[in-house]
Design an enzyme around this catalytic site. Structure first.
Site, PDB file in Angstrom:
ATOM      1  N   ASP A 107      67.348  41.314  38.045  1.00 10.82           N
ATOM      2  CA  ASP A 107      68.752  40.896  38.201  1.00 10.82           C
ATOM      3  C   ASP A 107      69.000  40.298  39.637  1.00 10.82           C
ATOM      4  O   ASP A 107      68.158  40.313  40.371  1.00 10.82           O
ATOM      5  CB  ASP A 107      69.709  42.211  38.003  1.00 10.82           C
ATOM      6  CG  ASP A 107      70.875  41.945  37.265  1.00 10.82           C
ATOM      7  OD1 ASP A 107      71.712  42.739  36.545  1.00 10.82           O
ATOM      8  OD2 ASP A 107      71.396  40.662  37.799  1.00 10.82           O
TER       9      ASP A 107
HETATM   10  C1  GLC Z   1      74.833  39.732  37.014  1.00 14.82           C
HETATM   11  C2  GLC Z   1      74.472  40.866  36.004  1.00 14.82           C
HETATM   12  C3  GLC Z   1      73.439  40.296  34.790  1.00 14.82           C
HETATM   13  C4  GLC Z   1      73.667  38.872  34.613  1.00 14.82           C
HETATM   14  C5  GLC Z   1      73.010  38.077  35.811  1.00 14.82           C
HETATM   15  C6  GLC Z   1      72.900  36.734  35.753  1.00 14.82           C
HETATM   16  O1  GLC Z   1      74.853  40.290  38.052  1.00 14.82           O
HETATM   17  O2  GLC Z   1      74.125  42.140  36.441  1.00 14.82           O
HETATM   18  O3  GLC Z   1      73.897  41.148  33.696  1.00 14.82           O
HETATM   19  O4  GLC Z   1      72.706  38.591  33.471  1.00 14.82           O
HETATM   20  O5  GLC Z   1      73.842  38.768  37.274  1.00 14.82           O
HETATM   21  O6  GLC Z   1      74.353  36.249  35.710  1.00 14.82           O
END
Ligand code: GLC
Length: 731
Positions: free
Chosen positions: A281
């Site tokens: 993430d």
């Molecule tokens: C965000 C979220 C995740 C998302 C990623 C990209 O912080 O935690 O669910 O897909 O970053 O945007």
């Protein structure tokens, strides 16, 4: 140089194709390509950067991102949308020495341009076919816009509505979550590589929703039993459904950040035989230092790559440290190669080497985005996601045409709030507002609007006008709840009660006009005690997207008889949280009448306001001639379901089990089968369901138990409205 390389690469491939069986064609191609790559180029494939999306075009704020693309230092990007923008950046990537195309990922979690109900609302439909259709449309719209990869489904089973992410999740039950996992994976990915499907991503792996206090990103400290029986089931199903990728979660699990947790990645790669990519993430690898797990970002990079995290999203740990780690011998180049192979394999599978501009086509964008058929699909999914919580005096459906309609509340004219949070093109909402939909539906009626209360704050100066129009109307419709940004990531709330001002206005409107319908719009279960006790008709309308209001009108008028059910318990009081149906029995279960020595609260009820599986209909159903049986490897049951009311409608038959005793205590109920059954009024149909014994097993104190044992079986209209109970044993 470039021409020679390209020629060499194509020669290698030609040789490979004739030499090998087609089935491992990609494997051969990937190995050939890897053999040509420098260590820097390999590491580049493991690096994902955001495109700093702007509504008018891809603004690469950090200008050297363009340079990085040209040097092959970026294997994938996110937040770049639209065929023009993705093609522009793809063209930069193709100028790199080996011309390896870049992947574009995006948070398309409940629609790209046609916005669908938030996933928690879709979970309320208990309708895998509808959920699959929403993913299918979302994939088509994303693919023609240049997106190869969506960061969905979010499969975090959650019991705590204080946690803002619940809006994107599958609710509180692992069985329902597993059904959703398969439906969304198939909807996004199949048929794979046809240019109108995309890679899906099971997130957030794992147990992200177990955050203590419901506070986002907070510590998760759970037993292996809870990990295996509550949080992991939908992820395992996603892996078995052939999902192309997983995403790590920000939380730790029992002292180790999930982003480098050896136990869950041993399960994923070695037990579940997952053959895909894992993306961290956003910044999660870097954050392992903040967690107090990694000494520094260099160690974090080593821990993540050795755990099996394929791609580093936006922490630059891989790009800054992997080369050094390989050169000093801390990380073997084979470990890097293994990750790079996965990335290249997906790019081959998507067809990007043969046709790097295969995804993203301006003509197709015009055909696909918000097409009439997509809007109709959305309207159908919305209808199935609305829960009828209360309907006294049969106020609903409104079958006549009211001459004067009073519409109250700011959510009734807000497009943006209809879409909810986590929408891909959030600044371009085209949602139909409730006011617009009602004017379309009742062109002859006199429709008056009053804001009544402010979307935020306690100002009551709008009350009188709202009360006045309600008093003079045949029908009042009050819209209450949350604006789009009150639930979602980093939107944890300590208090999920609807604001006092809203509940007081609703009461005043009802006093002025008993023919009042209450529409609650929110991204999470909320608490609205006064409303739930006083208002005669209540529909839970979540955040339902582009076609929300047309479908809400379909339900209000009876064009569609509501069929959705509560996917996550609605607490009756903050102090109950977490409250959920699949709880353990304990040695002293709560008994409200037992003043001493029972597990009750002294001051509040322990029962939820609306339990898992609850939902009303405009018609009635009866269950008769129930039969159960045991076959070699499954339990079978059948029953006659009758629609004895005045409206056609859909019933959700729910089947729960309880293992009465065993090496580990088990929840008092576990949902193991459900079926939506549509019946015309007066119709009766035989319904057959079955539960494979394999669904009965449970992770016990020291590993997986078997299905043998004594059970209770429950058939119900909800987890607490049980119509039939029996016992059975599996020898
Ligand atoms: C965000 C979220 C995740 C998302 C990623 C990209 O912080 O935690 O669910 O897909 O970053 O945007």
């Amino acid at each position: 140089m470039k021409k020679i390389t390209a020629l060499l690469v194509s020669l290698l491939f030609t040789h490979a194709i004739h030499a090998q069986d087609h089935t491992d064609l990609y494997g051969i191609k990937v190995d050939s390509l890897i053999s040509l790559m420098t260590l820097e180029e390999k590491i580049g494939q493991l690096n994902m950067l955001t495109g700093n999306w702007e509504a008018t075009g891809p603004v690469l704020n950090d200008s050297n991102k363009a340079e990085k693309l040209k040097k092959g230092e970026v294997g994938s990007m996110l937040n770049v949308k639209g065929s023009t923008n993705t093609h522009e950046l793809q063209s930069l990537a193709l100028t790199s020495r080996l011309g390896i195309p870049v992947l574009f990922g995006q948070d398309v979690v409940h629609g790209y341009k046609t916005i669908f109900p938030i996933p928690l609302a879709q979970a309320a439909s208990f309708d895998p076919a509808a959920i699959r259709s929403a993913a299918r449309v979302s994939a088509r719209e994303a693919a023609v816009s240049g997106i190869h990869w969506v960061f969905s489904p979010m499969l975090d089973v959650s019991r705590d509505p204080r946690w803002g992410w619940v809006m994107e999740g599958p609710g509180e039950d692992p069985f329902l979550a597993s059904v959703i996992a398969r439906a969304m994976t198939e909807g996004y990915q199949e048929p794979f590589g046809d240019g109108l499907s995309v890679m899906a991503c099971a997130k957030h792996f794992a147990a992200y929703s177990g955050a203590i206090g419901g506070r986002d990103y907070n510590t998760v400290d759970i037993s292996l039993q809870t990990l295996h029986n509550l949080y992991l089931p939908p992820f395992k199903v996603a892996a078995q459904s052939g999902i192309a990728s997983f995403m790590t979660s920000f939380n730790e699990i029992n002292g180790i950040p999930a982003t480098a947790h050896p136990y869950i990645y041993d399960l994923l790669y070695n037990q579940w035989n997952f053959n895909g990519m894992v993306v961290s993430d956003w910044g999660a690898i870097r954050e392992m230092v903040m967690h107090g797990y990694s000494k520094d970002r260099k160690q974090a990079a080593r821990q993540a790559i050795q755990t099996g995290i394929t791609i580093d999203m936006e922490s630059n740990c891989y790009s800054n440290y992997l080369k050094e780690l390989v050169e000093e011998g801390s990380v073997r180049e084979e470990t890097i190669d293994k990750a790079v192979k996965q990335v290249l394999l997906q790019k081959f599978r998507l067809g990007l080497f043969d046709s790097p501009y295969k995804y993203g086509n301006e003509l197709k964008e015009k055909e696909e985005l918000l097409s009439p058929s997509h809007r109709e699909t959305a309207r159908d999914v919305v209808r199935r996601s609305i829960i009828l919580l209360k309907n006294e005096a049969n106020l609903l459906p409104v079958t006549h045409t009211p001459r004067n309609i009073a519409v109250i509340g700011p959510l009734a004219y807000s497009k943006r709030d209809m879409d909810g949070n986590w929408v891909s093109l959030s600044n371009e909402s085209v949602a139909v507002t409730l006011l617009e939909a009602l004017k379309e539906r009742y062109p002859q009626s006199n429709i008056l609007f009053a804001e009544g209360y402010p979307a935020t704050g306690e100002d009551r100066s709008g009350f009188n006008q709202a009360i006045e129009i309600a008093r003079n109307a045949d029908l009042a419709i009050v819209t209450l709840g949350e604006t789009w940004n009150m639930t979602g990531e980093a939107r944890s709330k300590g208090d999920i009660n609807l604001p006092e001002v809203q509940q007081q206005l609703a009461s005043a409107i009802y006093q002025a006009n008993p023919n009042t319908i209450t529409l609650l719009m929110a991204g999470r279960p909320t608490i609205f005690t006064q409303i739930s006790e006083e208002m005669p008709a209540i529909l839970y309308c979540w955040w339902l997207g582009t076609e929300a209001s047309h479908a809400i009108t379909d339900v209000i008028t009876g064009t569609y008889n509501p069929s959705a059910r509560v996917p996550m318990s609605f607490p009756a009081h903050l102090g109950q949280i977490p409250v959920y149906y699949n709880h353990k029995n304990t040695g002293r279960p709560p008994v409200e009448s037992e003043k001493n020595y029972s597990g009750r609260y002294m001051d509040i009820t322990h029962k939820p306001r609306y339990p898992f599986g609850f939902g009303l209909s405009y018609t009635e159903f009866t269950y008769t001639a129930i039969q159960t049986g045991l076959k070699k490897d499954r339990l079978t049951l059948s029953l006659d379901l009758s629609n004895t009311g005045n409206y056609d409608g859909t019933e959700l038959v729910q089947v729960y089990i309880n293992k009465v005793w065993g090496a580990s205590t088990r929840p008092v109920k576990e949902l193991k089968a459900f079926e939506r059954v549509f019946l015309k009024k007066g119709e009766t149909r035989r319904v057959d369901l079955e539960i494979p014994f394999s669904e009965m097993i449970y992770y016990e104190n020291d590993g997986w138990g078997d299905e043998k044992g004594d059970y209770k079986l429950f058939i119900g209209r909800s987890s607490s409205d049980i119509l039939f109970e029996t016992s059975f044993s599996i020898e």
